[in-house]
Design a protein around this motif. Sequence first.
Motif, mmCIF file in Angstrom:
data_model
loop_
_atom_site.group_PDB
_atom_site.id
_atom_site.type_symbol
_atom_site.label_atom_id
_atom_site.label_comp_id
_atom_site.label_asym_id
_atom_site.label_seq_id
_atom_site.Cartn_x
_atom_site.Cartn_y
_atom_site.Cartn_z
ATOM 1 N N ALA A 93 0.837 -1.208 0.000
ATOM 2 C CA ALA A 93 0.000 0.000 0.000
ATOM 3 C C ALA A 93 0.869 1.254 0.000
ATOM 4 O O ALA A 93 0.498 2.269 -0.579
ATOM 5 N N ALA B 55 -7.245 -0.176 1.671
ATOM 6 C CA ALA B 55 -7.843 0.665 2.713
ATOM 7 C C ALA B 55 -7.002 1.916 2.933
ATOM 8 O O ALA B 55 -5.773 1.884 2.818
ATOM 9 N N ARG B 56 -7.653 3.010 3.241
ATOM 10 C CA ARG B 56 -6.935 4.233 3.582
ATOM 11 C C ARG B 56 -6.808 4.295 5.087
ATOM 12 O O ARG B 56 -7.774 4.174 5.809
ATOM 13 N N THR C 69 -4.475 9.116 7.754
ATOM 14 C CA THR C 69 -4.231 9.880 6.529
ATOM 15 C C THR C 69 -5.505 9.940 5.705
ATOM 16 O O THR C 69 -5.478 10.041 4.495
ATOM 17 N N PHE D 255 -9.824 11.362 5.785
ATOM 18 C CA PHE D 255 -10.797 12.206 6.472
ATOM 19 C C PHE D 255 -12.190 11.747 6.098
ATOM 20 O O PHE D 255 -12.475 11.536 4.930
ATOM 21 N N CYS E 192 5.501 6.892 -0.495
ATOM 22 C CA CYS E 192 4.469 6.098 0.186
ATOM 23 C C CYS E 192 3.053 6.605 -0.058
ATOM 24 O O CYS E 192 2.092 5.958 0.319
ATOM 25 N N SER F 95 1.465 9.053 1.380
ATOM 26 C CA SER F 95 0.763 9.677 2.511
ATOM 27 C C SER F 95 0.403 11.124 2.204
ATOM 28 O O SER F 95 -0.694 11.578 2.489
ATOM 29 N N LYS G 70 -2.471 11.552 -0.165
ATOM 30 C CA LYS G 70 -3.777 11.265 0.423
ATOM 31 C C LYS G 70 -4.303 12.434 1.237
ATOM 32 O O LYS G 70 -5.509 12.641 1.314
ATOM 33 N N VAL G 71 -3.428 13.179 1.910
ATOM 34 C CA VAL G 71 -3.933 14.256 2.761
ATOM 35 C C VAL G 71 -4.030 15.600 2.041
ATOM 36 O O VAL G 71 -4.631 16.526 2.563
ATOM 37 N N ALA H 127 2.195 14.855 7.443
ATOM 38 C CA ALA H 127 1.814 13.471 7.133
ATOM 39 C C ALA H 127 3.021 12.666 6.678
ATOM 40 O O ALA H 127 3.049 11.455 6.822
#
Lengths: 323, 663
Positions: A89, A300-301, A305, A307, B590, B592, B595-596, B638
Amino acid sequence: MQEAMIRRAKELLADGTVNRVLGWQRGEFVYDVTPAVFASPDELDASFVYNDFCGANLSKYLVAESRKEGKVLAFLKPCDTYSLNQLTAEHRVVRENIYAIGLPCEGKADVEALKAAGAAGITGIADGGDTFTVHTLYGDQTVAKADALAERCANCKSKQCVTYDELLGENGAVQNSHRFDMVEQLENMTADERYAFWQGELSRCIRCNACRNACPACTCEKCVFDNPQSGIANTAPADSFEEKLFHIIRAFHVAGRCTDCGECSRVCPQHIPLHLLNRKFIKDINELYGPYQAGADVAARGPLTDFTFEDCEPSVVHERGVN
Amino acid sequence: MQRIGVFVCWCGSNIAATVDVKQVAETLKSEPGVVFAADYQYMCSEAGQNLIKDAIRDHKLTGVVICSCSPRMHEATFRKTAAAAGLNPYMVEIANIREQCSWIHKDKAVATEKAIILGRAAIAKVHLNAPLTPGESPVTKRALVIGGGIAGIQTALDIAEAGFPVDIVEKQPTIGGKMAQLDKTFPTLDCAACILTPKMVDAAQHENIHIYAYSEVEEVKGFVGNFSVTIRKKARMVDPVKCTGCGLCTEKCPMKKVPNEFNLGMNNRSAIYIPFAQAVPKVATIDPAYCIKMKTGKCGLCSTVCEAGAIDYTQQDELVEEQYGAIVVATGYNPIKLDQFDEFAYAQSPDVITSLEFERLTNAAGPTAGTLLRPSDGKHPHTIVFVQCVGSRCDGGKGKSYCSKICCMYTAKHAMLTREKYPDTDVYVFYIDVRTPGKNFDEFYRRAVEEYGVHYIKGMVGKVAPQADGTLLVQGSDLIENRQLRLNADLVVLAAAIEPDASARPLATKLTASMDTNDFFTEAHPKLRPVESPTAGIFLSGACQGPKDIPETVSQASAAAAKVIGLLVKDKLKGNPCVAHSNEMMCNGCSSCEKVCPYGAITYVDKEFRMPDRTTAIRRVASVNPAVCQGCGACTVACPSGAMDLNGFSNSQIMAEVDAICK
């Protein structure tokens, strides 16, 4: 099982599916079985080992192995498959370059438990089904396997392989585990008691970095603790309890990504229960954002990270943070 | 080593009364790198700015620290000052010693010590500052107005008149909003429809205005000058191009028992309907919750009678994506629900109504064709009690803490008009205070009392109880006479508090625009930037920002339009150079940060890197689009490896500030 694994590995090497095999070999002592890569059937015959002491999680080795030429065969226990999913992931492994064989697992042994049962000077260990016959300098001793289980296996979260290209044997199921009981005990302590507990544990840290090096969630290209520009690398501790910060920072770092494989505590030469820090985060995340198991679902998130409108309000975190 | 100048502002007595500014300047002068320090009465004044410019030139300063008010107030001012003296504007740091120091401390010694620490932190940061240059981005010369009430219509008309295309998105089948439901408007008593409907028609016919009626904003992406908005055109089941608005379908529709929301449920409409006669666009809409054809598959009468062939039962919601340079929020208000106010018997008696319902009862196009009749028995009411502040200025959680602002005036209007049309009616108004600060407002209220004989009673109503004879027993207190009153009323009218429309909060999330605790949109500055949201490119029009009457709404709507026009005439916008960037050597790839990122500014690329021992490796690394990045910093926290960093707010700068404070 060991024979079946070697047989299957040879087949996959022979038909060209993979060009090397990630498994385990005997270490210096009979109980310290070590991860190893085997490139030929001869090497497999010579030193491939699979037994109750193959606790090491192989997934982290795939970060480097999966970026090499050709496909690698990896034997993964259920725990290790969660780590592989999490690494996939996070794009840390090239999943296409891995041929994963999922293994059933009834828990791995902890040599410390054998030693605690009185086995000193171990020269050999024979598998007797439900028991170990431990050969020592002082004679043989029989210990029930159930009494020699590692803590993480006694509180196993899941016997299910969550990602694999092939299974050897039957897949297990997610377990009803008591792994948060100790966290709860710590939560029920007063702040002073808890501080004393962690002071006792973490003051033993010798900062060997074994936990970081074994942790499948710790795979940064450049670790902040190794980066001279970070300003916190290679500093000498000012007191015996200063390494707490290393462990707290590391726990924060893997929060939401830790699959609770327990490697940190397994490899710690000082026997510090480091997994408890991670489990506290997992427990908090479960309670604040709903049950979440890192690595269970590759798509899956992670709750930290992501919302959603259902996320708890900051005040809830704050109120909980007070206790 | 930087050559830093420190400038300590007195802000008159705002800072100097609580902070020893001379001592702050003196102490900070001995900080490493500081070559000049001075204090001055008003650093933002021309003389103060000249002091800074001269010091930059004379002392060859490479960095500037201003100890003054919040950077939100004057950071831009001082950056311009530095730029005028040839210094990169991003070499200026503000230490906020007013809002975060002098205004919250009383003890001068404590405040002075804190001001020195804040100054020290800013100096530590400036040491690590690097000159930054903003990029440029183009401006889409088109505006979106969300909400088609009087606020949205006025804003759209003004922008369109300036020559820019505007789209109005209105969730109802017609534009017009609350004003279309009103009868007369204070203080001049002209009819609301007479002044509103021509504007609705103007909007519909304007070549620069496109109306998306019965539509909602689905998704907003992008940033000031470059918004990309997805609009959901809800299925009307009627082709708006073919429909002529003849209304034949609404007459023939057999399902006529649908509560008419335009008349607040006081009469019924058909399942296929046109909200009111002057609706814009004048197109029928099928209500799928009541339409017999939609529910059972049988009927289809409207389709049979429609000569234009406009009915299409298979119509689906349609998503359209449009580009805009600016977005105006004009989502308006609603009266609050009165379930929490059982003491007024609103749920128990049809003769207890809200003021908006009263508007419909006196409106010629309303359920009673403009004759004031009691909803229960259709008789003329002879005693009417108006209760003000129902849910307004209400502590304790069941209402709103704020004043709804419009109720005093419309209640005076209702009372006056009632007395004028029906002189045999006794009219009582219970009030906490009568608030009439507006042009000709107090005169209007006094006329209601003095000329029309409306009984104003200072005090609140405690209870309204329906009686067996059909009247309503109103118990209230008269604070001036110091007595309890019991009145038998035929009709009770409640001036319910107003609150922002329920669609406002989800919309604010889509726009990343901030709101206050009452769900009113927050303005960029309460006094000096009242029609702009703190989010660049988002503007506020009408009651979505706070309770407003029509004159105020219209002036704010035009003000918002002026701001939008000021933005759209620009060909290019200077970006914010304080954007994120990834240190590729440390990036793990990665995802992260991706995603944010709320702006979708981060993508990933596979790049070849030189590795040890003359090898190369392909690594997945993050790449930030600086035109899209807004510098919020979510990615930097993040990022597990610390590879993400923010220009102007780098991790090392923030750590240096913390170190300076903890020193």
